[in-house]
Write a protein that holds these residues in place. Structure first.
Motif, PDB file in Angstrom:
ATOM      1  N   TYR A 283       0.820  -1.195   0.000  1.00 24.78           N
ATOM      2  CA  TYR A 283       0.000   0.000   0.000  1.00 24.78           C
ATOM      3  C   TYR A 283       0.862   1.256   0.000  1.00 24.78           C
ATOM      4  O   TYR A 283       1.929   1.305   0.621  1.00 24.78           O
ATOM      5  N   LEU A 284       0.379   2.263  -0.685  1.00 23.39           N
ATOM      6  CA  LEU A 284       1.012   3.578  -0.702  1.00 23.39           C
ATOM      7  C   LEU A 284       0.010   4.568  -0.122  1.00 23.39           C
ATOM      8  O   LEU A 284      -1.144   4.599  -0.549  1.00 23.39           O
ATOM      9  N   PHE A 285       0.432   5.337   0.878  1.00 26.35           N
ATOM     10  CA  PHE A 285      -0.501   6.295   1.470  1.00 26.35           C
ATOM     11  C   PHE A 285       0.204   7.612   1.804  1.00 26.35           C
ATOM     12  O   PHE A 285       1.421   7.664   1.998  1.00 26.35           O
ATOM     13  N   TYR A 286      -0.601   8.678   1.865  1.00 19.82           N
ATOM     14  CA  TYR A 286      -0.073  10.001   2.155  1.00 19.82           C
ATOM     15  C   TYR A 286      -1.203  10.889   2.664  1.00 19.82           C
ATOM     16  O   TYR A 286      -2.383  10.642   2.403  1.00 19.82           O
ATOM     17  N   LYS A 287      -0.836  11.923   3.413  1.00 22.15           N
ATOM     18  CA  LYS A 287      -1.826  12.786   4.059  1.00 22.15           C
ATOM     19  C   LYS A 287      -2.337  13.883   3.137  1.00 22.15           C
ATOM     20  O   LYS A 287      -3.512  14.206   3.131  1.00 22.15           O
ATOM     21  N   GLU A 288      -1.416  14.474   2.363  1.00 25.25           N
ATOM     22  CA  GLU A 288      -1.778  15.629   1.538  1.00 25.25           C
ATOM     23  C   GLU A 288      -1.441  15.367   0.078  1.00 25.25           C
ATOM     24  O   GLU A 288      -0.357  14.860  -0.231  1.00 25.25           O
ATOM     25  N   SER A 289      -2.359  15.716  -0.798  1.00 27.78           N
ATOM     26  CA  SER A 289      -2.141  15.543  -2.229  1.00 27.78           C
ATOM     27  C   SER A 289      -1.646  16.849  -2.827  1.00 27.78           C
ATOM     28  O   SER A 289      -2.329  17.867  -2.779  1.00 27.78           O
ATOM     29  N   THR A 290      -0.426  16.824  -3.360  1.00 23.62           N
ATOM     30  CA  THR A 290       0.134  17.972  -4.068  1.00 23.62           C
ATOM     31  C   THR A 290       0.417  17.549  -5.500  1.00 23.62           C
ATOM     32  O   THR A 290       0.350  16.361  -5.840  1.00 23.62           O
ATOM     33  N   GLN A 291       0.767  18.493  -6.321  1.00 24.95           N
ATOM     34  CA  GLN A 291       1.066  18.175  -7.715  1.00 24.95           C
ATOM     35  C   GLN A 291       2.259  17.234  -7.815  1.00 24.95           C
ATOM     36  O   GLN A 291       2.248  16.278  -8.597  1.00 24.95           O
ATOM     37  N   VAL A 292       3.283  17.479  -6.986  1.00 25.40           N
ATOM     38  CA  VAL A 292       4.474  16.622  -7.020  1.00 25.40           C
ATOM     39  C   VAL A 292       4.165  15.238  -6.482  1.00 25.40           C
ATOM     40  O   VAL A 292       4.564  14.225  -7.066  1.00 25.40           O
ATOM     41  N   THR A 293       3.432  15.193  -5.359  1.00 28.59           N
ATOM     42  CA  THR A 293       3.063  13.905  -4.779  1.00 28.59           C
ATOM     43  C   THR A 293       2.259  13.077  -5.774  1.00 28.59           C
ATOM     44  O   THR A 293       2.534  11.897  -5.994  1.00 28.59           O
ATOM     45  N   GLN A 294       1.261  13.696  -6.399  1.00 30.39           N
ATOM     46  CA  GLN A 294       0.431  12.967  -7.337  1.00 30.39           C
ATOM     47  C   GLN A 294       1.217  12.528  -8.557  1.00 30.39           C
ATOM     48  O   GLN A 294       0.995  11.445  -9.111  1.00 30.39           O
ATOM     49  N   GLY A 295       2.179  13.368  -8.973  1.00 28.04           N
ATOM     50  CA  GLY A 295       3.025  12.984 -10.105  1.00 28.04           C
ATOM     51  C   GLY A 295       3.825  11.737  -9.817  1.00 28.04           C
ATOM     52  O   GLY A 295       3.919  10.832 -10.660  1.00 28.04           O
ATOM     53  N   LEU A 296       4.413  11.658  -8.631  1.00 31.39           N
ATOM     54  CA  LEU A 296       5.181  10.476  -8.254  1.00 31.39           C
ATOM     55  C   LEU A 296       4.280   9.258  -8.110  1.00 31.39           C
ATOM     56  O   LEU A 296       4.622   8.161  -8.578  1.00 31.39           O
ATOM     57  N   VAL A 297       3.120   9.437  -7.482  1.00 32.79           N
ATOM     58  CA  VAL A 297       2.183   8.327  -7.319  1.00 32.79           C
ATOM     59  C   VAL A 297       1.764   7.775  -8.675  1.00 32.79           C
ATOM     60  O   VAL A 297       1.708   6.554  -8.876  1.00 32.79           O
TER      61      VAL A 297
END
Length: 306
Positions: A283-297
């Motif tokens: 599983y991959l999880f994170y608290k806040e969605s940013t443009q960079v975070t979403q790009g990596l995901v």
């Protein structure tokens, strides 16, 4: 780093060292222990707390003989102080990164199992494609991954267990099947030689418990069907792989972590259909969605890890 820019109506400045001393004292409820952790004298801690209480015009600690406890105001300020220090450290970090031409930093916490996959290579390539992004990888025990994200010490967690926080973003990154991995000289899969599984389990040591959830049920099913001569519990999969390469035993491993060895012919992967295997979800999880975070995901989700 001597002052936090916070000034009250009398023009007094809230000092960084007061807040730092308070946070450690609040965690330990012991001024002597706080002094040792901060490499200060105990009277210095006492003075810092008194100055902070004078600035705030509240009592932060109740003093009872040799023990101290937070007051209700102290408990409230503890949360505010932690947030204040976090913001301070983030500001310093942004300035440091900007001086290096870096606009953003991302910390990824993952379990040791994932280091055995192509995941670090994918992250490394994403970092090269985004030169203004600094990526750090923390390899930690499974039980620490969620806490690191919750404490803002990591932006993304990659774990074998789902997060308990329903408000977080979560994705199933991989669902890897298990495979029976045995030493190279134990079986020649090209000749199609018949495998006596009973003999296999009596001949080779079975390495177990390198995954936190699957081994209880898996061992129960194996014991119902076969005689297991010897088992050794090993917590890390990379150790299991090394032992198998050396001909010391066999194990059931997720396909995603033996990809390279399969391609190089270092293991024998034998068919096993005695009963259905559990798979190994990641599983991959994170608290806040940013443009960079979403790009990596997005990049991580499009890769084939098997």
């Amino acid at each position: 780093m001597s002052l936090i820019k916070n000034i009250n109506h009398r023009g007094e400045v809230l000092e960084y060292k007061w807040v730092q001393s308070f946070i450690v004292a609040a965690q330990t409820c012991n001024f002597r222990t706080a002094a040792e952790q901060l490499h200060l004298s105990q009277p210095s801690i006492t003075v810092h707390i008194q100055q902070l209480e004078g600035f705030l015009h509240v009592q932060l600690f109740k003093r009872e003989k040799n023990r101290v406890q937070l007051t209700d105001a102290g408990k409230l300020f503890q949360l505010e102080a932690q947030h204040m220090m976090s913001q301070w450290e983030q500001s310093i970090e942004r300035i440091r990164l900007a001086s290096k031409g870096i606009q953003e930093k991302m910390i990824i916490a993952m379990t040791p199992l994932m280091v055995e996959t192509i995941l670090p290579h994918v992250i490394y390539q994403f970092s090269n494609d985004n030169p203004t992004l600094e990526i750090s990888i923390l390899v930690e025990d499974l039980i620490k991954i969620e806490d690191l994200v919750n404490q803002d010490k990591a932006h993304i967690g990659i774990s074998l267990l789902p997060t308990r926080y329903r408000q977080w973003y979560q994705e199933l990154l991989i669902d890897s099947p298990l495979e029976l991995v045995i030493p190279l000289d134990a079986y020649d899969d090209e000749t199609g030689t018949y495998i006596d599984y009973e003999e296999l389990f009596q001949t080779y040591t079975l390495f177990t418990h390198h995954h936190p959830t699957i081994w209880g049920e898996l061992l129960r099913k194996l014991r119902e069907k076969y005689v297991l001569t010897k088992q050794v519990s090993i917590s890390q999969s990379y150790v299991v792989k090394r032992f198998i390469k050396d001909g010391l035993g066999m194990s059931f491993l997720p396909r995603m972590i033996v990809r390279k060895e399969r391609m190089e012919g270092r293991f024998n992967i034998v068919p096993f259909e005695a009963f259905p295997f559990p798979s190994v979800p990641v599983y991959l999880f994170y608290k806040e969605s940013t443009q960079v975070t979403q790009g990596l995901v997005d990049v991580l989700q499009t890769r084939n890890y098997l």
